[in-house]
Structure formats: C-alpha cells, structure tokens
Scaffold this motif. Structure first.
Motif: not given
Length: 205
Positions: A113-121, A134-140
């Motif tokens: 879900n994080f990866e799908r969210a990061m695809q949003i422009e 979201v990207q910071m949480v994903y990387r963590a």
C-alpha cells in the motif's frame, strides 16, 4: 631228616607255592577289575564332562546372541536419539534464523500500500509533503527489514528465475533479450536464503 618228614616239607612248600600263585592270581584279577572299574569311571566322567561342555557352549552361544541383540538395540536407540537431537538443533537454528518471517509476511500488504501511495503524482504542496512523509515511513520499514536479513528481490532487467519470480504476463519487446523480466507488478521479498514472496512480473518472450 627221614623220608616222611622230607615229603611233608615238600608238600608244604608246594602248598605255599600254590597259595602264593593263587594269591597272585586273585590280586591280578582284583587289579584288573579295579582298572576296568577305573576306566569305566573315567569314561563316564568324560561323557559327563563332554555333556557339560556342550551345555556350557550352548549357554555361552545364547548369552552372546542376547548380548549382540542388546548392543544392536542400543545402537539403534543411540542413532535415533542423535537424529532427534540433530533435528531439534536444526529446528532451533531455523527458528532463530527465520524468526522475523511471520512479522515480515504480515507487513507485506502494508508495504504494498505504501508503494501504491508513492506512485501518486502530487498536485499541490500539501500532497507533496504528505507523500514525502509516506516515503520516509516506507524507507524506515525497508531498513528495518534489512536489519532482520530481509531484502527485496531484484526483478526488472534480470533473467527470469522461477524460484524468485512469478510470471503473470509475457511481452514481446525488442529492447530486451528473451526470458528477461521487463516489468514488475509486485515486489518480492527474500529472508536470508528463503523466499517469502516471489516477485510478480512480466517476462519477455
């Protein structure tokens, strides 16, 4: 000495000789009987001894067979116990090695879900700031997985590996060689040397 006395003396001498011969004969017969009796006793003793030896040999053979059976039983039990200890040790090592597998498997849908969210422009600053969070949480999360020995499977541009990749589509792209992954639909993850989830990919024909 007169003639009568002489005859009497001779008779007595003959009588003594006969008595002595008789005694010798009797003694010989008695001795022979004793010898025969002794031989019989010796033979009987030998028969008893042979019988005892056979019984002892039979008993020894039975005891040796029982001892061999007991030793074989012990060796089988020992081998089973060693195999059991080895299995327990392997299970313990595997449990320690892959202790995070269950947690990672449960986190994968959230990571997707994080990866799908990061695809949003992002179309405004607020959305952009939210996306950066979201990207910071994903990387963590990804860094935490790496610390546990988990990592993402590389897919695009790699040769298709059925152990690591799950092909759901095929492509005919001249830019890629045959059997090369051209697109990834869902990331795969591997924990140390165990595949938790294969990558869902498109493969060039």
């Amino acid at each position: 000495m007169n003639e009568e006395s002489k005859v009497t003396a001779e008779n007595e001498e003959i009588k003594d000789e006969n008595t002595e011969e008789m005694n010798e004969t009797v003694n010989e017969e008695v001795t022979q009987e004793n010898v025969n009796e002794s031989e019989k006793n010796e033979k009987a003793s030998e028969d008893v001894q042979v019988e005892d030896n056979n019984e002892i040999a039979k008993r020894i053979s039975e005891l040796e067979a029982k001892a061999e059976e007991a030793e074989n039983r012990y060796l089988r039990l020992y081998a089973d116990f060693e195999n059991y200890k080895r299995r327990v040790q392997l299970d313990k090592e595997a449990s320690q090695k892959y202790r995070a597998q269950s947690l990672i498997s449960n986190l994968l849908p959230a990571i997707d879900n994080f990866e799908r969210a990061m695809q949003i422009e992002p179309n405004n600053e607020q959305t952009k700031a939210l996306l950066e969070g979201v990207q910071m949480v994903y990387r963590a999360i990804i860094d935490a997985l790496k610390q546990e020995g988990a990592q993402q499977i590389e897919a695009v541009g790699k040769e298709f590996d059925p152990h690591l990749h799950q092909a759901v589509m095929q492509a005919n792209d001249s830019e890629y060689e045959s059997n090369i992954v051209v697109e990834e639909f869902q990331k795969g993850y591997i924990l140390k040397d165990r595949v938790i989830r294969p990558s869902m990919v498109k493969v060039n024909q």
